[in-house]
Design a protein around this motif. Sequence first.
Motif: not given
Length: 363
Positions: A288-301
């Motif tokens: 349900d969670i897609v990697h998207d470089d253009a997204s404003e939502v950022q998450a830390e690995v």
Amino acid sequence: MAQLELIEVVQRYGRHTIVDGVNFSLEPGRIACLLGPSGCGKTTLLRCIAGFEEIAGGEIRLHGQAVSTARQRVAPEQRRIGMVFQDYALFPHLTVDQNVAFGLRNLPQEEASLRVRQLLATVGLHGQGDKFPHELSGGQQQRVALARALAPRPELILLDEPFSNLDVGLRERLSVEVRDILKREGSTAILVTHDQNEAFAMADEIGVMYEGKIQQWDVPYNLYHRPANRFVADFIGQGVLVPGTVEPDNAVRMELGVLTSDTPVECNESCTECDCGCEVDILLRPDDIVHDDASEVQAEVLNKAFRGADILYTLRLASGSEVLSLVPSHHNHALGEKIGIRLDADHVIAFKRGADCACDHAD
């Protein structure tokens, strides 16, 4: 008519209830699975179906005829049920041919020999009939056990953790092959396992068991994407629960944005269409969670598990909440790196959180 039907089946050891009011039915030619953790009652239930154990209440029917009630029980050998055990249970002093033919003693020798040859070809052991079990690999022994169970053409095949003694790679491959064999034979079968990969590979329908009860009986897709309760959501697949608020028009607002469902949001067991601002926990799967470089939502690995074609990332959101994301492995990010993500789900699985929902009190 259903091949097998269980109606409010109960089984107890002394005062301890092992199977608690189980109901399900199985149509001819279908493969079902009883899936659950150790101690949930699945193997006990299988033994009740086989006739090895009495039941304390309810009824078990084969082709509409009662074979187990609290007052009477048809003997196992009279139920026309084939059994495949975890330890294969082959006769070590008999050849493969003789093991498979064991249940065909009432047939003419020529007819029995033909059936044995056909089954050995079906299970991929053509030409192996003169060998003894100790000369075969574990996977081959399991095929012999399956052929022996199929030989008398039973009305039902029961498989009790049949692959647990095999290594992972062989277990996954053999589960697919066994399904194909059962389908070619037109057999009705029930598998018991704690391994959801085996269940998904083999079964047309799955009953998830916990504490002696069927928590959900459904097709694999619905168990994964539409779990009936928190236990099923946690036991099947991977995922996390994140807080959200129900909004009108089948929408839920959460930290990652607004997720709109293709079905009404169910915020608890009694409220099947909620739009009243209920606080809920939303199940999010890694897909349900897609990697998207253009997204404003950022998450830390936070963590990463390499799986060949994919990497399973554990990600920390700005609030400190964690989610999982399955990403193609050419996107290889370092621990501590920030990546863009977005939601991509077409329905909402919501569980009531904390206090009662407002809709619980609605007229």
